[in-house]
Design a protein around this motif. Structure first.
Motif, PDB file in Angstrom:
ATOM      1  N   SER A   1       0.846  -1.189   0.000  1.00  0.00           N
ATOM      2  CA  SER A   1       0.000   0.000   0.000  1.00  0.00           C
ATOM      3  C   SER A   1       0.881   1.238   0.000  1.00  0.00           C
ATOM      4  O   SER A   1       1.876   1.306   0.738  1.00  0.00           O
ATOM      5  CB  SER A   1      -0.925  -0.005   1.221  1.00  0.00           C
ATOM      6  OG  SER A   1      -1.905   1.002   1.122  1.00  0.00           O
TER       7      SER A   1
ATOM      8  N   GLY B   1      -2.821   7.164  -5.431  1.00  0.00           N
ATOM      9  CA  GLY B   1      -1.764   6.419  -4.783  1.00  0.00           C
ATOM     10  C   GLY B   1      -1.405   5.176  -5.579  1.00  0.00           C
ATOM     11  O   GLY B   1      -1.855   4.984  -6.702  1.00  0.00           O
TER      12      GLY B   1
ATOM     13  N   ASP C   1      -6.985  -2.678  -2.308  1.00  0.00           N
ATOM     14  CA  ASP C   1      -8.304  -2.064  -2.515  1.00  0.00           C
ATOM     15  C   ASP C   1      -9.354  -3.064  -3.008  1.00  0.00           C
ATOM     16  O   ASP C   1     -10.275  -2.706  -3.733  1.00  0.00           O
ATOM     17  CB  ASP C   1      -8.197  -0.904  -3.500  1.00  0.00           C
ATOM     18  CG  ASP C   1      -7.620  -1.321  -4.851  1.00  0.00           C
ATOM     19  OD1 ASP C   1      -7.118  -2.461  -4.967  1.00  0.00           O
ATOM     20  OD2 ASP C   1      -7.660  -0.515  -5.793  1.00  0.00           O
TER      21      ASP C   1
ATOM     22  N   ASN D   1      -8.378   5.520  -8.430  1.00  0.00           N
ATOM     23  CA  ASN D   1      -7.891   5.364  -7.072  1.00  0.00           C
ATOM     24  C   ASN D   1      -6.513   6.005  -6.962  1.00  0.00           C
ATOM     25  O   ASN D   1      -5.574   5.622  -7.665  1.00  0.00           O
ATOM     26  CB  ASN D   1      -7.810   3.878  -6.708  1.00  0.00           C
ATOM     27  CG  ASN D   1      -7.873   3.668  -5.218  1.00  0.00           C
ATOM     28  OD1 ASN D   1      -7.846   4.614  -4.443  1.00  0.00           O
ATOM     29  ND2 ASN D   1      -7.963   2.411  -4.806  1.00  0.00           N
TER      30      ASN D   1
ATOM     31  N   ASP E   1      -6.067   6.036   3.894  1.00  0.00           N
ATOM     32  CA  ASP E   1      -7.503   6.236   4.088  1.00  0.00           C
ATOM     33  C   ASP E   1      -8.346   5.506   3.042  1.00  0.00           C
ATOM     34  O   ASP E   1      -9.578   5.534   3.122  1.00  0.00           O
ATOM     35  CB  ASP E   1      -7.851   7.735   4.029  1.00  0.00           C
ATOM     36  CG  ASP E   1      -7.213   8.510   5.175  1.00  0.00           C
ATOM     37  OD1 ASP E   1      -7.039   7.921   6.256  1.00  0.00           O
ATOM     38  OD2 ASP E   1      -6.869   9.688   4.982  1.00  0.00           O
ATOM     39  N   GLY E   2      -7.693   4.857   2.069  1.00  0.00           N
ATOM     40  CA  GLY E   2      -8.449   4.241   0.981  1.00  0.00           C
ATOM     41  C   GLY E   2      -8.323   2.741   0.888  1.00  0.00           C
ATOM     42  O   GLY E   2      -8.868   2.131  -0.038  1.00  0.00           O
TER      43      GLY E   2
ATOM     44  N   LYS F   1       0.610   5.528  -0.166  1.00  0.00           N
ATOM     45  CA  LYS F   1      -0.071   6.827  -0.177  1.00  0.00           C
ATOM     46  C   LYS F   1      -1.595   6.725  -0.218  1.00  0.00           C
ATOM     47  O   LYS F   1      -2.256   7.546  -0.837  1.00  0.00           O
ATOM     48  CB  LYS F   1       0.420   7.678  -1.357  1.00  0.00           C
ATOM     49  CG  LYS F   1       1.852   8.167  -1.215  1.00  0.00           C
ATOM     50  CD  LYS F   1       2.206   9.113  -2.347  1.00  0.00           C
ATOM     51  CE  LYS F   1       3.634   9.645  -2.212  1.00  0.00           C
ATOM     52  NZ  LYS F   1       3.967  10.580  -3.307  1.00  0.00           N
ATOM     53  N   ARG F   2      -2.173   5.699   0.409  1.00  0.00           N
ATOM     54  CA  ARG F   2      -3.627   5.669   0.514  1.00  0.00           C
ATOM     55  C   ARG F   2      -4.087   4.948   1.779  1.00  0.00           C
ATOM     56  O   ARG F   2      -4.875   4.014   1.755  1.00  0.00           O
ATOM     57  CB  ARG F   2      -4.281   5.082  -0.737  1.00  0.00           C
ATOM     58  CG  ARG F   2      -3.799   3.754  -1.234  1.00  0.00           C
ATOM     59  CD  ARG F   2      -4.476   3.463  -2.572  1.00  0.00           C
ATOM     60  NE  ARG F   2      -4.148   2.176  -3.118  1.00  0.00           N
ATOM     61  CZ  ARG F   2      -4.219   1.889  -4.424  1.00  0.00           C
ATOM     62  NH1 ARG F   2      -4.590   2.812  -5.274  1.00  0.00           N
ATOM     63  NH2 ARG F   2      -3.940   0.684  -4.862  1.00  0.00           N
TER      64      ARG F   2
END
Length: 247
Positions: A7, A193, A75, A191, A12-13, A9-10
């Protein structure tokens, strides 16, 4: 058997933990605190691996998986399968995900496969009931299971590393287990990142050219058709024709 999801830079995603709570997010040093404060299970990657997903996957293979494990996207919203219900095909959610993953690992080991994955596409047009599994097709790096796999991702191909890795496996080990009846539910576009940070059209074209140069035009073909008709330009996802007999 552990499950890892790179993962970048995301924080929060990420979504994969919602369907696979056992997942371990692999994050770089500069983001460690952010992910840890959100309560995620994490492993920390050195910052010098960032900017190249193939390099990240190699680090995970060498330092975390070693013998047996899964690398998947961060994701993933769901994993579904095709079933026959009252004689008609119907797509249903796969429950008991960890149990199902373990069954697939067992099937791969019994089949002598060192790499396994799921169908790249989830629509009915890409699935045939008489071929629930196959051994000569590619799988996506969005979901890859490794068993004593001694190969590594080509770090020159960070946008096409999964195609190349599959071809390496077919060349070296002669088969890959693909679970054709199963596929992922995820949003590949929009999406922020991840690879989106360095994916551009010009870089995609460079990567396709390099992949084709490495394996040849008979094996890596550019797709310039849509529904049987020629279109302008080409699909960024090539057609892979591995010269190996079998399904």
């Amino acid at each position: 058997m552990k499950i890892y999801a790179p993962s970048y830079k995301r924080s929060d995603g990420v979504k994969t933990h919602k369907i696979i709570p056992e997942v371990i997010y692999c994050v770089h040093e500069f983001e460690e605190e952010k992910y840890r404060n959100l309560g995620y299970n994490i492993e920390v990657l050195p910052d010098n691996t960032k900017g190249n997903i193939a390099r990240v996957r190699n680090y995970i293979l060498k330092n975390f998986i070693k013998k047996k494990g899964l690398i998947i996207d961060d994701d993933i919203e769901d994993i579904k399968r095709w079933n026959l219900v009252n004689g008609k095909p119907k797509q249903e959610r796969i429950y008991n995900t960890i149990e199902w993953i373990e069954q697939c690992f067992n099937m791969a080991e019994e089949s002598g496969c060192r790499l396994w994955g799921v169908n790249i596409l989830g629509d009915k047009g890409s699935y045939r009931e008489y071929s629930p599994i196959s051994f000569t097709n590619t799988v996506s790096a969005s979901f890859m299971g490794f068993i004593n796999n001694e190969l590594s991702f080509d770090e020159r191909l960070p946008l096409k590393d999964d195609y190349d890795f599959c071809l390496q496996n077919l060349n070296e080990y002669r088969k890959i287990l693909r679970i054709n009846y199963a596929s992922l539910v995820k949003k590949d576009h929009g999406n922020l990142g991840g690879c989106a940070d360095y994916r551009t059209m010009s870089f995609e074209k460079e990567q396709l050219a390099l992949l084709q140069k490495k394996w040849g035009r008979d094996i890596v073909k550019l797709d310039n058709t849509q529904r049987g008709k020629k279109i302008k330009g080409f699909d960024l996802n090539p057609i892979i024709n591995a010269p190996i007999k079998g399904m």
